[in-house]
Motif scaffolding. Structure first.
Motif, PDB file in Angstrom:
ATOM      1  N   ILE A 153      -7.657   1.032   9.512  1.00 59.03           N
ATOM      2  CA  ILE A 153      -6.529   1.820  10.020  1.00 59.03           C
ATOM      3  C   ILE A 153      -6.212   1.434  11.460  1.00 59.03           C
ATOM      4  N   GLU A 154      -7.246   1.259  12.268  1.00 52.93           N
ATOM      5  CA  GLU A 154      -7.028   0.867  13.667  1.00 52.93           C
ATOM      6  C   GLU A 154      -6.340  -0.492  13.767  1.00 52.93           C
ATOM      7  N   GLU A 157      -2.661  -0.230  12.927  1.00 52.91           N
ATOM      8  CA  GLU A 157      -1.846   0.292  14.027  1.00 52.91           C
ATOM      9  C   GLU A 157      -1.242  -0.845  14.841  1.00 52.91           C
ATOM     10  N   ARG A 158      -1.919  -1.982  14.874  1.00 53.85           N
ATOM     11  CA  ARG A 158      -1.397  -3.145  15.584  1.00 53.85           C
ATOM     12  C   ARG A 158      -0.553  -4.041  14.681  1.00 53.85           C
ATOM     13  N   ASN A 160       1.103  -3.113  11.601  1.00 53.58           N
ATOM     14  CA  ASN A 160       2.335  -2.438  11.153  1.00 53.58           C
ATOM     15  C   ASN A 160       2.134  -0.923  11.192  1.00 53.58           C
ATOM     16  N   PRO A 161       2.434  -0.275  12.312  1.00 55.77           N
ATOM     17  CA  PRO A 161       2.208   1.172  12.458  1.00 55.77           C
ATOM     18  C   PRO A 161       2.960   2.022  11.439  1.00 55.77           C
ATOM     19  N   ILE A 164       0.760   3.527   8.573  1.00 51.42           N
ATOM     20  CA  ILE A 164      -0.419   4.342   8.874  1.00 51.42           C
ATOM     21  C   ILE A 164      -0.497   5.591   8.006  1.00 51.42           C
ATOM     22  N   ASN A 165       0.624   6.244   7.767  1.00 48.75           N
ATOM     23  CA  ASN A 165       0.618   7.502   7.011  1.00 48.75           C
ATOM     24  C   ASN A 165       0.265   7.320   5.541  1.00 48.75           C
ATOM     25  N   ASN A 284      -0.641  -5.103   4.549  1.00 49.38           N
ATOM     26  CA  ASN A 284       0.736  -5.192   5.047  1.00 49.38           C
ATOM     27  C   ASN A 284       1.568  -6.145   4.195  1.00 49.38           C
TER      28      ASN A 284
END
Length: 288
Positions: A153-154, A157-158, A160-161, A164-165, A284
């Motif tokens: 998940i971290e 975030e870099r 493709n934010p 995240i959901n 992604n």
């Protein structure tokens, strides 16, 4: 006709040296633990962590994350010095209580094999842990898989934010009120995450089978909206990791083949990664 020379093995293809890096966990105690091994050979250089992350968990518990961060920082600093000088003679560690072992001459078929020599002769914790016989009820602590998911998940975030959901999505698979949590779900792609830990392979396998089963249940459910692609993402060490014995690598490969065959019978793919970043990039590409 066989000559005397034919009775002896040929000279190794690569000559160089290895050197261990130690830390003193308790300042002033004099105790040293090998955390990394650096090798220089034939114009090449490489440094690897010599104590496996799962052993840090056993040794330091809740503090293992902090120890791992410190080790990663030390290794990155040493790697930069090797890049510049091909030697650690003039290197200053970024933290105190770090010492260098002696430089040992070595020769082998490649630099990974030289690093494996270094691990075997300087890091008994990693070597003995991998070669030890283990009971079948040896468990895979939950924090391993939780940290693996958190790391993916971290990295996302870099990468493709916007995705995240879609992590840790809870899905109702039957008429009951029970919700099953999946690693990642969106309208086209669903995946679960798992780790194959060399020192806990039996229970790692059981965990992976359970996550494949969840994906199978999702695929066969009567949900009106379901993804078209299902995948189990498996994190493993590199097969060329010098801290792994040949026996460990063989078992690791056989286990991956077994999980892949089990998953394939239900149209679920297995994707192996070595880092959380690899996993995030693959998700992604598959889901975006």
């Amino acid at each position: 006709m066989t000559s005397v020379e034919d009775l002896f093995p040929s000279e190794p293809a690569l000559s160089g040296n290895w050197q261990s890096i130690y830390i003193e966990p308790v300042v002033g105690s004099g105790e040293r633990i090998s955390i990394a091994v650096a090798a220089v050979a034939g114009g090449q250089y490489k440094i690897i962590q010599s104590i496996r992350p799962e052993l840090l968990d056993c040794l330091y518990g809740s503090k293992s994350g902090e120890i791992q961060s410190m080790i990663s920082w030390i290794i990155e600093s040493a790697n930069q010095e090797l890049c510049k000088a091909r030697s650690l003679n003039n290197w200053t560690a970024p933290v105190s209580d770090v010492t260098l072992g002696d430089v040992h001459a070595a020769a082998d078929e490649n630099i990974n094999a030289i690093l494996k020599q270094g691990v075997r002769f300087s890091s008994s914790l990693s070597t003995l842990a991998l070669e030890a016989d283990r009971e079948e009820d040896d468990t895979q602590p939950k924090p391993y898989s939780e940290r693996w998911t958190k790391s993916i998940i971290e990295e996302m975030e870099r990468v493709n934010p916007l995705l995240i959901n879609n992590f840790k999505t809870r899905v109702r698979l039957s008429g009951s009120e029970i919700l099953t949590t999946f690693g990642f779900v969106n309208e086209k792609y669903a995946s679960n995450f798992g780790l194959l830990i060399p020192t806990r392979l039996s229970n790692s396998l059981n965990t992976l089978k359970a996550r494949v089963f969840d994906l199978e249940a999702f695929k066969k459910s009567d949900n009106l909206i379901k993804p078209s692609c299902y995948e189990i993402i498996v994190g493993t060490p590199s097969f060329s990791d010098p801290t792994l014995t040949d026996k460990s690598v063989s078992k690791l490969k056989n286990t991956i083949d077994m999980v892949s065959e089990i998953a394939a019978t239900e149209g679920i793919q297995l994707y192996r990664v070595e880092t959380a970043l690899d996993a995030a990039r693959h998700i992604n590409q598959s889901a975006a």
